[in-house]
Design a protein around this motif. Sequence first.
Motif, mmCIF file in Angstrom:
data_model
loop_
_atom_site.group_PDB
_atom_site.id
_atom_site.type_symbol
_atom_site.label_atom_id
_atom_site.label_comp_id
_atom_site.label_asym_id
_atom_site.label_seq_id
_atom_site.Cartn_x
_atom_site.Cartn_y
_atom_site.Cartn_z
ATOM 1 N N VAL A 1 45.611 52.301 -1.041
ATOM 2 C CA VAL A 1 46.516 51.277 -0.519
ATOM 3 C C VAL A 1 46.898 51.604 0.922
ATOM 4 O O VAL A 1 46.944 50.717 1.790
ATOM 5 C CB VAL A 1 47.774 51.165 -1.406
ATOM 6 N N ASN A 2 47.161 52.873 1.196
ATOM 7 C CA ASN A 2 47.527 53.261 2.558
ATOM 8 C C ASN A 2 46.387 53.029 3.546
ATOM 9 O O ASN A 2 46.618 52.664 4.703
ATOM 10 C CB ASN A 2 47.976 54.721 2.592
ATOM 11 N N VAL B 1 50.663 51.115 -7.975
ATOM 12 C CA VAL B 1 50.814 49.999 -7.044
ATOM 13 C C VAL B 1 49.928 48.847 -7.502
ATOM 14 O O VAL B 1 48.768 49.061 -7.858
ATOM 15 C CB VAL B 1 50.424 50.408 -5.608
ATOM 16 N N LYS B 2 50.489 47.652 -7.502
ATOM 17 C CA LYS B 2 49.713 46.445 -7.774
ATOM 18 C C LYS B 2 49.676 45.641 -6.485
ATOM 19 O O LYS B 2 50.702 45.504 -5.811
ATOM 20 C CB LYS B 2 50.357 45.638 -8.896
ATOM 21 N N THR B 3 48.509 45.116 -6.127
ATOM 22 C CA THR B 3 48.378 44.470 -4.817
ATOM 23 C C THR B 3 47.784 43.069 -4.929
ATOM 24 O O THR B 3 47.145 42.716 -5.920
ATOM 25 C CB THR B 3 47.484 45.300 -3.884
ATOM 26 N N ALA C 1 39.136 56.716 -14.442
ATOM 27 C CA ALA C 1 39.741 55.833 -13.440
ATOM 28 C C ALA C 1 40.417 56.654 -12.342
ATOM 29 O O ALA C 1 40.738 57.833 -12.532
ATOM 30 C CB ALA C 1 40.757 54.918 -14.110
ATOM 31 N N PRO C 2 40.642 56.051 -11.167
ATOM 32 C CA PRO C 2 41.308 56.774 -10.071
ATOM 33 C C PRO C 2 42.697 57.255 -10.469
ATOM 34 O O PRO C 2 43.404 56.589 -11.238
ATOM 35 C CB PRO C 2 41.388 55.720 -8.960
ATOM 36 N N ILE D 1 38.497 51.627 -5.067
ATOM 37 C CA ILE D 1 39.625 51.738 -5.992
ATOM 38 C C ILE D 1 39.537 50.576 -6.979
ATOM 39 O O ILE D 1 39.844 49.433 -6.657
ATOM 40 C CB ILE D 1 40.978 51.684 -5.257
ATOM 41 N N SER D 2 39.060 50.860 -8.149
ATOM 42 C CA SER D 2 38.958 49.810 -9.170
ATOM 43 C C SER D 2 39.290 50.407 -10.528
ATOM 44 O O SER D 2 38.963 51.557 -10.817
ATOM 45 C CB SER D 2 37.553 49.206 -9.193
ATOM 46 N N MET D 3 39.949 49.608 -11.329
ATOM 47 C CA MET D 3 40.329 50.041 -12.661
ATOM 48 C C MET D 3 39.484 49.300 -13.690
ATOM 49 O O MET D 3 39.183 48.115 -13.518
ATOM 50 C CB MET D 3 41.813 49.746 -12.913
#
Length: 671
Positions: free
Chosen positions: A218-219, A130-132, A208-209, A140-142
């Motif tokens: 995201v949820n 998912v991209k937001t 990474a997550p 949550i970080s990449m």
Amino acid sequence: MKNYLSRIGLDRTALAVLGIMGLTFLLQAVEVAMAQVWVFGLLALVLYATEWLVSQRVTVLNKVLSRIRVGLTVRTLARQALVLALYVSMDAVGTPAYWWTAGGVAAFFVLTLVYDLVRHQVFRRARTPVKTRNLDLPGISMPEIPAPLRSLPMSRVLLADLPLVLGAVGHLAGGPAALAAAGASLTVLLALGAVLFATPVFLAHLRAPSDEEVIEGVNRALRKTRPEVVLYFTFGVGEQNAVYQANMWLDALEKADRRALVIFRERGNMPHLEPTSLPVVCVPRADDLAALDLSAVRVALYPGNTGKNIHLIQRAEIKHVFVGHGDSDKLPSSNRVSRIFDEIWVAGRGGRDRYERVRHAIDDRDVVEVGRPQLVAVQGHRPPERRAVPTVLYAPTWEGVDDNNYLTSADTAGLELVERLVRGAEPVRVIYKPHPLLGRRAPSAGAAHRRIIELIEEANGRLDPVSPEAERELAALRERVDAFRESAAEQHLTAEDLVGYRELLDRWHSLYWASSGPLRHHVVTGTVPSLFSCFNESDVMVSDISSVVADFVASGKPYAIVEMQGTDDEEFRRQFPSAGAGYVLRPGLAGLETVLAAAREPVGDELADRRAVLKRYLLGPDHPDSLTRFNAAVNDLYERALRDFPIGVFAEPVPADPFRGQTGTPVSVGD
């Protein structure tokens, strides 16, 4: 043959590069047999030049060559095999130089293979499910992918065998063995450096997550924002994008009462999304879309009729609405496929009547008139001092999805129209604003489009240029606009941020039109100037049957529709109600002078009263305004959906008791 080459994207330049590459490989093989080392070396340089062109300029060849099994890796191995064959031809196999070259080839192959695998894994892991935008995702970080790794694909790394090839050629031409050793060593070191640079990035992405953790993050954000309405957009990614279909609804949803969420399905479309304060989720996979927490959503709006809509439409607790991306008389604007939606929202009575085409496929009770909230920006006639030189907006539509919808005038009357306007005795300013997809399906339409641009550029060449000061200011403003758009993908935008952005856009538009003067023509194929800004700068529009006509009617200005089939005026207007208050241009552009006269002197415009009637028919009443009506429709449907499925209640996939209320003896599953 020409059409086939055009379809696969091979133009003359690509064919020339392909021919040179193939001929060079062939000649190198000949020179190996003849043992002419220096000629072989010169051909090698030509070969590297063509490889650079393929990787940087004629990229379509990458795909074509891969299809015929001569991809980049095969070509690299062929180059190196020819060098080793040259050693054989020169009877130099077994020498120290040979082993340096052969060892370099082997090491280079292994290292580039490792680099390719590592880089591929980095990008695969960096591609989250998912991209937001505008959603807070704490925890949550990449990891970032360094710019050099992004700009160093295999097409560039494999060119690092140049020192190896030239070193071997230099030695075989009479130089010392150290040349071959140095060339092979440098090539291996370059490949090793690429691997060592990519490895730490790969290790960081291993930590990474996971996809599941990203979805859950995201949820959590969605449970916090609790969206009630979704704008759902999906469309194939290409050079000409259709994201304008979604962009046109952002402002109305930002101003609506209900909390809205934007869902995109294709990552490649995200860069074209306008800055917005609404939360945005791009979720390519259907399974990930199904995993999103949309528990409070009860209304989904669809600007397009595409196959991937079904991935959300299957949620029975949501009311699904086709809002489209403009009201036109084209067949897709009253498609019987739209019956899969709970409701169809149109601007006015004209939209409702269009669905009578499909007889009983669409229930009239499911069609709702909500106006066109986007048209608040459309202005009326320009003051007399600004229309001394009439401005004609030529806005042809595209070729449509098939020949039944081939309504563009670009390749029938467009060239003649623009030529007469820019070369006529009386000065006329032209704004050319084609449909974003024009030229996508028909080569003739694409060729006409390009020739129209050439005509306008030639005409502008006879005018005084825009002042350097204005150009610099325009460039500075555009740079700020583009910088804001780029940053919008990374930062959480507020309503105040958008006010500043839109003020910046308004300043750019004002300077753009003012700095060009009253005679300079314009080609508008990008996002700015906007379509409605082009409306406001024009005195008359020439177009085809499309939603642009219905939108232009809001201005009250005269317009003309190109009709080249010889249909009677009244019959043409009966078939296409949006042409009901427009002038009709015939073959040879008969009627053009009447249209220009109406633009110069609105008092003499004989169709002005008809346009006022048509405006109410196509777009609905002025009061209440369309934004109010749209908002009321969203609220009403949301409340009705909430009565069917209160929050926390979802559609059951099967009845809890399939035999409840049935008579007779129950049958067991095993019977």
